[in-house]
Design a protein around this motif. Structure first.
Motif, PDB file in Angstrom:
ATOM      1  N   LYS A   8       0.842  -1.213   0.000  1.00 10.72           N
ATOM      2  CA  LYS A   8       0.000   0.000   0.000  1.00 10.72           C
ATOM      3  C   LYS A   8       0.872   1.256   0.000  1.00 10.72           C
ATOM      4  N   VAL A   9       1.956   1.190   0.741  1.00  7.45           N
ATOM      5  CA  VAL A   9       2.872   2.355   0.745  1.00  7.45           C
ATOM      6  C   VAL A   9       3.369   2.615  -0.682  1.00  7.45           C
ATOM      7  N   PHE A  10       3.771   1.532  -1.369  1.00 11.19           N
ATOM      8  CA  PHE A  10       4.273   1.716  -2.743  1.00 11.19           C
ATOM      9  C   PHE A  10       3.163   2.149  -3.688  1.00 11.19           C
ATOM     10  N   ASN A  11       1.948   1.933  -3.260  1.00 11.84           N
ATOM     11  CA  ASN A  11       0.838   2.276  -4.147  1.00 11.84           C
ATOM     12  C   ASN A  11       0.430   3.745  -4.060  1.00 11.84           C
ATOM     13  N   ILE A  12       1.010   4.466  -3.114  1.00 11.83           N
ATOM     14  CA  ILE A  12       0.647   5.884  -3.019  1.00 11.83           C
ATOM     15  C   ILE A  12       1.000   6.571  -4.342  1.00 11.83           C
ATOM     16  N   GLU A  13       0.019   7.227  -4.928  1.00  8.58           N
ATOM     17  CA  GLU A  13       0.187   7.937  -6.205  1.00  8.58           C
ATOM     18  C   GLU A  13       0.751   7.061  -7.322  1.00  8.58           C
ATOM     19  N   ARG A  14       0.380   5.781  -7.288  1.00  9.65           N
ATOM     20  CA  ARG A  14       0.797   4.852  -8.330  1.00  9.65           C
ATOM     21  C   ARG A  14      -0.471   4.313  -8.988  1.00  9.65           C
ATOM     22  N   GLU A  15      -0.317   3.522 -10.008  1.00 12.42           N
ATOM     23  CA  GLU A  15      -1.455   2.927 -10.713  1.00 12.42           C
ATOM     24  C   GLU A  15      -2.491   4.001 -11.062  1.00 12.42           C
ATOM     25  N   GLN A  16      -2.010   5.105 -11.556  1.00 17.93           N
ATOM     26  CA  GLN A  16      -2.891   6.176 -12.022  1.00 17.93           C
ATOM     27  C   GLN A  16      -2.253   6.796 -13.266  1.00 17.93           C
ATOM     28  N   LYS A  17      -2.984   7.733 -13.886  1.00 20.81           N
ATOM     29  CA  LYS A  17      -2.517   8.243 -15.177  1.00 20.81           C
ATOM     30  C   LYS A  17      -1.146   8.918 -15.072  1.00 20.81           C
ATOM     31  N   LYS A  18      -1.014   9.782 -14.076  1.00 23.34           N
ATOM     32  CA  LYS A  18       0.293  10.439 -13.915  1.00 23.34           C
ATOM     33  C   LYS A  18       0.916   9.990 -12.597  1.00 23.34           C
ATOM     34  N   PRO A  19       1.547   8.838 -12.606  1.00 22.58           N
ATOM     35  CA  PRO A  19       2.088   8.334 -11.346  1.00 22.58           C
ATOM     36  C   PRO A  19       3.257   9.177 -10.850  1.00 22.58           C
ATOM     37  N   ARG A  20       3.478   9.104  -9.556  1.00 25.25           N
ATOM     38  CA  ARG A  20       4.596   9.827  -8.956  1.00 25.25           C
ATOM     39  C   ARG A  20       5.908   9.161  -9.378  1.00 25.25           C
ATOM     40  N   LYS A  21       6.919   9.994  -9.620  1.00 22.70           N
ATOM     41  CA  LYS A  21       8.201   9.427 -10.072  1.00 22.70           C
ATOM     42  C   LYS A  21       9.278   9.703  -9.048  1.00 22.70           C
ATOM     43  N   ASP A  22       9.180   9.089  -7.898  1.00 28.15           N
ATOM     44  CA  ASP A  22      10.239   9.406  -6.930  1.00 28.15           C
ATOM     45  C   ASP A  22      11.225   8.279  -6.718  1.00 28.15           C
ATOM     46  N   ILE A  23      10.908   7.097  -7.200  1.00 26.16           N
ATOM     47  CA  ILE A  23      11.850   5.995  -6.978  1.00 26.16           C
ATOM     48  C   ILE A  23      12.676   5.793  -8.247  1.00 26.16           C
ATOM     49  N   SER A  24      13.989   6.006  -8.125  1.00 26.58           N
ATOM     50  CA  SER A  24      14.798   5.862  -9.333  1.00 26.58           C
ATOM     51  C   SER A  24      15.431   4.477  -9.417  1.00 26.58           C
ATOM     52  N   CYS A  25      15.556   3.809  -8.277  1.00 29.46           N
ATOM     53  CA  CYS A  25      16.110   2.463  -8.284  1.00 29.46           C
ATOM     54  C   CYS A  25      15.764   1.818  -6.945  1.00 29.46           C
ATOM     55  N   PHE A  26      15.917   0.524  -6.842  1.00 31.05           N
ATOM     56  CA  PHE A  26      15.425  -0.142  -5.635  1.00 31.05           C
ATOM     57  C   PHE A  26      16.299   0.079  -4.413  1.00 31.05           C
ATOM     58  N   SER A  27      17.542   0.470  -4.636  1.00 32.04           N
ATOM     59  CA  SER A  27      18.364   0.770  -3.460  1.00 32.04           C
ATOM     60  C   SER A  27      17.914   2.104  -2.854  1.00 32.04           C
ATOM     61  N   ASP A  28      17.037   2.792  -3.548  1.00 34.82           N
ATOM     62  CA  ASP A  28      16.587   4.110  -3.152  1.00 34.82           C
ATOM     63  C   ASP A  28      15.308   4.046  -2.296  1.00 34.82           C
TER      64      ASP A  28
ATOM     65  N   THR B 158       6.119  12.680   9.346  1.00 36.66           N
ATOM     66  CA  THR B 158       7.173  11.997   8.583  1.00 36.66           C
ATOM     67  C   THR B 158       8.573  12.588   8.812  1.00 36.66           C
ATOM     68  N   SER B 159       8.605  13.771   9.372  1.00 38.98           N
ATOM     69  CA  SER B 159       9.821  14.578   9.548  1.00 38.98           C
ATOM     70  C   SER B 159      10.258  15.244   8.234  1.00 38.98           C
ATOM     71  N   LYS B 160       9.636  14.845   7.116  1.00 45.63           N
ATOM     72  CA  LYS B 160      10.052  15.360   5.805  1.00 45.63           C
ATOM     73  C   LYS B 160       9.077  16.411   5.288  1.00 45.63           C
ATOM     74  N   SER B 161       9.611  17.369   4.549  1.00 47.02           N
ATOM     75  CA  SER B 161       8.729  18.391   3.979  1.00 47.02           C
ATOM     76  C   SER B 161       8.201  17.967   2.601  1.00 47.02           C
ATOM     77  N   MET B 162       8.864  16.965   2.018  1.00 44.47           N
ATOM     78  CA  MET B 162       8.379  16.492   0.712  1.00 44.47           C
ATOM     79  C   MET B 162       8.061  15.011   0.827  1.00 44.47           C
ATOM     80  N   THR B 163       6.819  14.687   0.638  1.00 44.24           N
ATOM     81  CA  THR B 163       6.402  13.283   0.716  1.00 44.24           C
ATOM     82  C   THR B 163       5.318  13.071  -0.340  1.00 44.24           C
ATOM     83  N   PRO B 164       4.990  11.830  -0.586  1.00 50.91           N
ATOM     84  CA  PRO B 164       3.812  11.607  -1.444  1.00 50.91           C
ATOM     85  C   PRO B 164       2.542  12.058  -0.706  1.00 50.91           C
ATOM     86  N   ASP B 165       1.440  11.815  -1.305  1.00 57.06           N
ATOM     87  CA  ASP B 165       0.147  12.310  -0.844  1.00 57.06           C
ATOM     88  C   ASP B 165      -0.087  12.161   0.675  1.00 57.06           C
TER      89      ASP B 165
END
Ligand code: GLU
Length: 549
Positions: free
Chosen positions: A406-426, A519-526
């Motif tokens: 579910k975490v990986f599904n945030i803003e995924r499986e939609q027309k304009k998916p989020r592009k924040d993961i560039s590789c799996f070590s990330d 989250t402690s972060k200022s930039m996160t998915p939805d």
């Protein structure tokens, strides 16, 4: 002594002549345009990204023309072989979806043109070398290493070309009697080609990638059979690619200058010369100067690097295809719904100089590729990667399988998916805060609102009065707006922009405080998705933690 007997003295014990092999390996029955080609590595177990690139091109060229792509193992330089090197190469290429129709497999040879490992083909090379000796196109050379080194020093001193040719080719002048005497004396020898080329003449040819080309003719009496009885690369290439009916020799550009040697060998052996396609190397910008990607200096040269990074194999291949044919990207853009395999590669569109290896572009392609994956696929790939490179994270993924998906599904499986993961070590770097076990922030990235009392007021007001675990996204947002307004912040940006002085800030400041607290972060998915996934108890915990910090 007849020349046959003479050849037999030099290369004894050959049971079959070349006619036998010509019949044993008949022409392939394929359409005229079919490309038969091969990947021919030394079994070092190491695959350079440039070799993957050339294997990819060869594979695709054979596939798209209904041809054959086979694996031949070139182990005549036994120093370079490592245990299990062949299996490793096969496994690694499989990961990149490079599969062979024929040749060496993990369970032995497949196909009618074997053996496909050069060290098992000694008899065949000897049969052809014998033929050359009989026809006086090859001869034994008794020069020792010391003699050759000495001649090389003289050549350097006199500024002459280095090599065994012309007046330097001493053993070329030996007659049959001299040779027989030396052999009977037990002197060691190798077999050399008796070149008839003239270095001062130009050899003209056409390379499928580089186009019309010319080089000086070959006049070197190159070794064809070494002192260990195995053939040199040059000789094995000619014999194997003839008998295996390779139509196109697709290989690295470092072999380009050997074309005159290879053509001379094909002609002297009475073979049809195959087509050549020399692939330009992948280059790297080293402080402003371009050089080849090097196994020793550049981590990007080894394909294991991409596995460690967790860049999907498909993304690497998409990148290599982009490098191979610059029109691929446009095609992909125009054919979004098509399988990239439908794109046809064209030798003529390949670069003739070195191509700059652009890691950032690869990462972008990877980001794009991962963004289009289903959450369950991201989960599987992330777990595969973590299982090898980060056991602790793998355990978390296993423990929280549904949650992670579910975490990986945030803003995924939609027309304009989020592009924040560039590789799996990330992934861990991107999503660590979604796991309590990893949630130990070193800092909180508070933005406009950074006063502790104000933060506390916002968090308490929101969670005590406006947070409702059952809210759908619209209601959640409505409640956020109400909360903002109650605290003196504009409920929407339009109002805020019109009269900024009337407000302490806007709804984005409120949502930022909540985001950072959770989250402690200022930039996160939805944020709404994050709130839903964390759930009431964990939200409370996190607020407590943020306020204590
Ligand atoms: N064994 C050679 C190499 O690894 C193969 C070159 C070729 O494809 O002919 O460079």
């Amino acid at each position: 002594m007849t020349r046959e007997e003479y050849a037999d003295l030099l290369l004894p014990g050959v049971t079959h002549n070349t006619d036998y092999y010509e019949k044993l390996y008949p022409e392939r029955e394929l359409p005229e345009e079919a490309i038969v080609t091969r990947y021919a590595p030394s079994p070092t177990g190491f695959i350079h990204i440039g070799a993957l690139y050339s294997a990819f091109i060869s594979n695709k060229m054979a596939n798209q023309t209904g041809g054959v792509f086979f694996l031949r193992i070139e182990d005549t330089d036994q120093k370079r072989s490592v245990d299990d090197g062949v299996n490793k190469i096969i496994e690694d290429l499989e990961k990149f979806n490079i599969k062979f129709d024929e040749g060496v497999t993990k369970d032995g040879d497949k196909g009618k043109y074997g053996p496909y490992t050069q060290s098992s083909r000694k008899e065949i090379y000897w049969a052809y070398a014998k033929k050359l000796i009989i026809e006086d196109k090859a001869y034994p050379c008794f020069c020792t290493e010391e003699e050759c080194t000495h001649d090389k020093e003289l050549q350097e001193k006199y500024k002459e070309r280095i090599g065994y040719y012309g007046r330097w080719a001493k053993c070329r002048k030996l007659n049959m009697e001299d040779v027989i005497k030396k052999v009977n004396n037990g002197e060691k020898y190798i077999i050399r080609l008796k070149s008839t080329g003239d270095f001062n003449k130009r050899f003209k040819f056409k390379d499928c990638i580089k186009g019309k080309s010319e080089l000086p003719e070959n006049d070197m009496d190159i070794p064809i059979i070494k002192s260990d009885g195995l053939p040199t690369y040059h000789f094995a290439h000619a014999v194997d690619d003839h008998l295996m009916h390779t139509t196109h020799i697709i290989r690295g550009d470092e072999w380009f200058s050997s074309i005159p040697i290879h053509t001379e060998l094909f002609v002297k052996l009475g073979f049809k010369v195959p087509k050549y396609a020399h692939i330009s190397p992948l280059m790297i910008d080293d402080n402003g100067s371009k050089r080849k990607l090097s196994k020793r200096k550049d981590k990007e040269a080894a394909i294991s690097f991409y596995h460690e990074q967790g860049i999907p194999n498909e993304a690497v291949m998409l990148y290599l295809e982009t490098v191979a044919n610059s029109n691929f990207e446009i095609w992909l853009e125009q054919n979004k719904d098509k399988d990239p395999n439908e794109f046809k590669l064209d030798f003529k569109k390949m670069s003739t100089g070195g191509t700059l290896f652009d890691y950032n572009k690869l990462i972008n392609i990877s980001k794009n590729y991962i963004s289009k994956l289903k959450a369950s696929d991201v989960y599987d790939l992330a777990l595969n990667h973590a299982n090898i490179y980060d056991k602790d994270f793998a355990n978390l993924l296993i423990k929280y399988k549904d949650y992670s998906t579910k975490v990986f599904n945030i803003e995924r499986e939609q027309k304009k998916p989020r592009k924040d993961i560039s590789c799996f070590s990330d992934i861990k770097n991107q999503m660590w805060y979604m796991y309590d076990e990893l949630f130990n922030p070193e800092s909180y990235e508070w933005q406009n609102v950074n006063d502790k009392n104000e933060i506390e007021l916002i968090l308490n007001t929101y969670f005590n009065e406006y947070y409702n675990v059952n809210d759908d996204k619209d209601n959640w947002f409505k409640h956020m707006q109400e909360c903002a307004e109650k605290l003196g912040y504009a409920g929407n940006m339009k109002d805020y922009k019109e009269n900024p002085n009337n407000y302490k800030g806007s709804i984005t400041d409120i949502s930022m405080v909540i985001r950072v607290a959770l989250t402690s972060k200022s930039m996160t998915p939805d944020l709404y998705d994050i709130i839903c996934l964390l759930g009431t108890d964990r939200i409370k915990e996190r607020i407590k933690k943020a306020l204590q910090f």
